[in-house]
Design an enzyme around this catalytic site. Sequence first.
Site, PDB file in Angstrom:
ATOM      1  N   LYS A   1     -42.342  44.028 -47.081  1.00 57.16           N
ATOM      2  CA  LYS A   1     -42.621  43.441 -48.400  1.00 57.16           C
ATOM      3  C   LYS A   1     -43.858  44.079 -49.002  1.00 57.16           C
ATOM      4  O   LYS A   1     -44.697  44.668 -48.296  1.00 57.16           O
ATOM      5  CB  LYS A   1     -42.790  41.927 -48.303  1.00 57.16           C
ATOM      6  CG  LYS A   1     -44.024  41.443 -47.512  1.00 57.16           C
ATOM      7  CD  LYS A   1     -45.312  41.339 -48.305  1.00 57.16           C
ATOM      8  CE  LYS A   1     -46.500  40.988 -47.420  1.00 57.16           C
ATOM      9  NZ  LYS A   1     -47.791  41.374 -47.837  1.00 57.16           N
TER      10      LYS A   1
ATOM     11  N   VAL B   1     -47.669  50.181 -39.538  1.00 52.68           N
ATOM     12  CA  VAL B   1     -48.256  49.048 -38.793  1.00 52.68           C
ATOM     13  C   VAL B   1     -49.639  48.708 -39.371  1.00 52.68           C
ATOM     14  O   VAL B   1     -50.383  49.602 -39.771  1.00 52.68           O
ATOM     15  CB  VAL B   1     -48.370  49.407 -37.291  1.00 52.68           C
ATOM     16  CG1 VAL B   1     -49.114  48.331 -36.519  1.00 52.68           C
ATOM     17  CG2 VAL B   1     -46.978  49.613 -36.698  1.00 52.68           C
ATOM     18  N   ALA B   2     -49.952  47.413 -39.390  1.00 46.22           N
ATOM     19  CA  ALA B   2     -51.232  46.920 -39.922  1.00 46.22           C
ATOM     20  C   ALA B   2     -51.511  47.521 -41.298  1.00 46.22           C
ATOM     21  O   ALA B   2     -52.537  48.138 -41.537  1.00 46.22           O
ATOM     22  CB  ALA B   2     -52.377  47.230 -38.950  1.00 46.22           C
ATOM     23  N   ALA B   3     -50.548  47.316 -42.181  1.00 47.45           N
ATOM     24  CA  ALA B   3     -50.561  48.009 -43.460  1.00 47.45           C
ATOM     25  C   ALA B   3     -50.621  47.082 -44.658  1.00 47.45           C
ATOM     26  O   ALA B   3     -50.813  47.527 -45.786  1.00 47.45           O
ATOM     27  CB  ALA B   3     -49.292  48.866 -43.561  1.00 47.45           C
ATOM     28  N   GLY B   4     -50.416  45.764 -44.429  1.00 49.33           N
ATOM     29  CA  GLY B   4     -50.300  44.837 -45.557  1.00 49.33           C
ATOM     30  C   GLY B   4     -48.873  44.760 -46.057  1.00 49.33           C
ATOM     31  O   GLY B   4     -48.601  44.352 -47.185  1.00 49.33           O
TER      32      GLY B   4
ATOM     33  N   GLY C   1     -45.169  43.876 -41.563  1.00 51.08           N
ATOM     34  CA  GLY C   1     -44.321  44.504 -40.540  1.00 51.08           C
ATOM     35  C   GLY C   1     -43.995  43.580 -39.371  1.00 51.08           C
ATOM     36  O   GLY C   1     -42.823  43.406 -39.020  1.00 51.08           O
ATOM     37  N   GLY C   2     -45.012  42.964 -38.800  1.00 50.10           N
ATOM     38  CA  GLY C   2     -44.788  42.065 -37.660  1.00 50.10           C
ATOM     39  C   GLY C   2     -44.020  40.813 -38.091  1.00 50.10           C
ATOM     40  O   GLY C   2     -43.111  40.364 -37.396  1.00 50.10           O
ATOM     41  N   SER C   3     -44.382  40.278 -39.259  1.00 52.41           N
ATOM     42  CA  SER C   3     -43.733  39.047 -39.748  1.00 52.41           C
ATOM     43  C   SER C   3     -42.250  39.277 -40.018  1.00 52.41           C
ATOM     44  O   SER C   3     -41.426  38.402 -39.750  1.00 52.41           O
ATOM     45  CB  SER C   3     -44.392  38.575 -41.040  1.00 52.41           C
ATOM     46  OG  SER C   3     -45.753  38.340 -40.841  1.00 52.41           O
TER      47      SER C   3
ATOM     48  N   ASP D   1     -46.404  34.271 -43.319  1.00 53.59           N
ATOM     49  CA  ASP D   1     -45.473  35.083 -44.117  1.00 53.59           C
ATOM     50  C   ASP D   1     -44.055  35.099 -43.555  1.00 53.59           C
ATOM     51  O   ASP D   1     -43.150  35.649 -44.190  1.00 53.59           O
ATOM     52  CB  ASP D   1     -45.963  36.547 -44.178  1.00 53.59           C
ATOM     53  CG  ASP D   1     -47.092  36.731 -45.172  1.00 53.59           C
ATOM     54  OD1 ASP D   1     -47.341  35.806 -45.974  1.00 53.59           O
ATOM     55  OD2 ASP D   1     -47.717  37.813 -45.153  1.00 53.59           O
TER      56      ASP D   1
HETATM   57  P1  ATP Z   1     -49.427  41.346 -43.007  1.00 52.19           P
HETATM   58  O1  ATP Z   1     -48.988  42.059 -44.247  1.00 52.19           O
HETATM   59  O2  ATP Z   1     -48.539  40.167 -42.633  1.00 52.19           O
HETATM   60  O3  ATP Z   1     -50.890  41.036 -42.955  1.00 52.19           O
HETATM   61  P2  ATP Z   1     -49.541  43.813 -41.659  1.00 52.19           P
HETATM   62  O4  ATP Z   1     -48.459  44.644 -42.250  1.00 52.19           O
HETATM   63  O5  ATP Z   1     -50.901  44.010 -42.211  1.00 52.19           O
HETATM   64  O6  ATP Z   1     -49.142  42.301 -41.791  1.00 52.19           O
HETATM   65  P3  ATP Z   1     -48.529  44.204 -38.991  1.00 52.19           P
HETATM   66  O7  ATP Z   1     -47.768  45.482 -39.138  1.00 52.19           O
HETATM   67  O8  ATP Z   1     -47.757  42.948 -38.879  1.00 52.19           O
HETATM   68  O9  ATP Z   1     -49.634  44.046 -40.127  1.00 52.19           O
HETATM   69  O10 ATP Z   1     -49.479  44.414 -37.729  1.00 52.19           O
HETATM   70  C1  ATP Z   1     -50.634  43.659 -37.478  1.00 52.19           C
HETATM   71  C2  ATP Z   1     -50.863  43.645 -35.959  1.00 52.19           C
HETATM   72  O11 ATP Z   1     -49.879  42.793 -35.385  1.00 52.19           O
HETATM   73  C3  ATP Z   1     -50.677  44.987 -35.289  1.00 52.19           C
HETATM   74  O12 ATP Z   1     -51.894  45.639 -35.152  1.00 52.19           O
HETATM   75  C4  ATP Z   1     -50.036  44.652 -33.945  1.00 52.19           C
HETATM   76  O13 ATP Z   1     -50.988  44.673 -32.906  1.00 52.19           O
HETATM   77  C5  ATP Z   1     -49.538  43.228 -34.086  1.00 52.19           C
HETATM   78  N1  ATP Z   1     -48.053  43.095 -33.911  1.00 52.19           N
HETATM   79  C6  ATP Z   1     -47.429  42.151 -33.203  1.00 52.19           C
HETATM   80  N2  ATP Z   1     -46.106  42.275 -33.277  1.00 52.19           N
HETATM   81  C7  ATP Z   1     -45.845  43.319 -34.074  1.00 52.19           C
HETATM   82  C8  ATP Z   1     -44.646  43.941 -34.541  1.00 52.19           C
HETATM   83  N3  ATP Z   1     -43.429  43.504 -34.184  1.00 52.19           N
HETATM   84  N4  ATP Z   1     -44.767  44.977 -35.392  1.00 52.19           N
HETATM   85  C9  ATP Z   1     -46.004  45.411 -35.761  1.00 52.19           C
HETATM   86  N5  ATP Z   1     -47.157  44.881 -35.327  1.00 52.19           N
HETATM   87  C10 ATP Z   1     -47.095  43.840 -34.495  1.00 52.19           C
END
Ligand code: ATP
Length: 289
Positions: free
Chosen positions: A11, A96-99, A102-104, A137
């Site tokens: 998203k 990953v950890a991009a906003g 990804g994890g959600s 989220d």
């Molecule tokens: P949000 O936009 O919800 O803040 P994000 O995109 O910033 O999320 P994610 O990609 O969800 O961040 O990753 C944040 C941290 O979550 C990662 O550094 C990782 O250690 C942890 N994590 C746990 N499960 C997952 C997964 N399935 N995919 C990616 N990261 C994961």
Amino acid sequence: MQEIRVDARAKINLGLDVVRRREDGYHEVKMIMQTVALYDTLTMTRLPESEIQITSNAGDIPLDEHNLIYKTARLMMEQYRIREGIKVHLEKRIPVAAGMAGGSTDAAATFKGMNELFQLGATEEELRTLAVKIGADVPYCIMGGTALSEGIGEILTPLPAPPQCYLLIAKPDLYVSTKYVYENLHANELVHHPDIDGMITCIREQDLWKMTALMENVLENVTVRKYPIIEEIKNIMKEQGAWNALMSGSGPTVFGIFTSEEEAEKAKAKIKEQEMAKQIFVSAFSNNG
Ligand code: ATP
């Protein structure tokens, strides 16, 4: 059914406001969420014994109980008294950890996939209620599409899809801590707030031009100050023809809205040439499940 494949879409936030910081420390948000055509794929297989196994092409995420897929699988097994186990292979494409949640979104796909795989018969609403336990989220990621997200993210109002466009998504190679961003926002002292209601009107009227003019993310106040490259990427996108560009979530991903694919590709080439982002994609809104 022994195996199922589920796509987990990323998203972006077309608009992001933090209304206030509550006394319990949670932040109340008002965000316009939009799924995009960039996705991870989860292949889920039933196992005879009660266990959870996760494998992935991604080297930078935990594959143990810290993974949101693992947490979701464990919650589903407890909630629905599943005696078997599950193996999940995660093909990661979302930065990953991009906003970009990804994890959600992987967690959301696990809820939906396990519901099918084990024929649990849970409604989407039941899954969304359970999903808050995994993350704010996750209920939205189960719903997908375009939505207004309020409360701490769990109050969702579906919205019509905005007009289609070309989306350039660029993630600079840096790590932003969501915790740091919220701690440094001082939400209760903000004098200016994005016009989220105005954006909703523009979406309902299918006016992409006016919608892009209202795109704002209050978290940029913190993140851009610390990482000026975010502003630089936004500027390149706008110079190359983006109607507007914004940081998604707490960053550092930046997206630009283009009506010309050629301009989006040119901006992509320029950002790559200047080595500002390795992960960069021309994408689109995705509103079909
Ligand atoms: P949000 O936009 O919800 O803040 P994000 O995109 O910033 O999320 P994610 O990609 O969800 O961040 O990753 C944040 C941290 O979550 C990662 O550094 C990782 O250690 C942890 N994590 C746990 N499960 C997952 C997964 N399935 N995919 C990616 N990261 C994961």
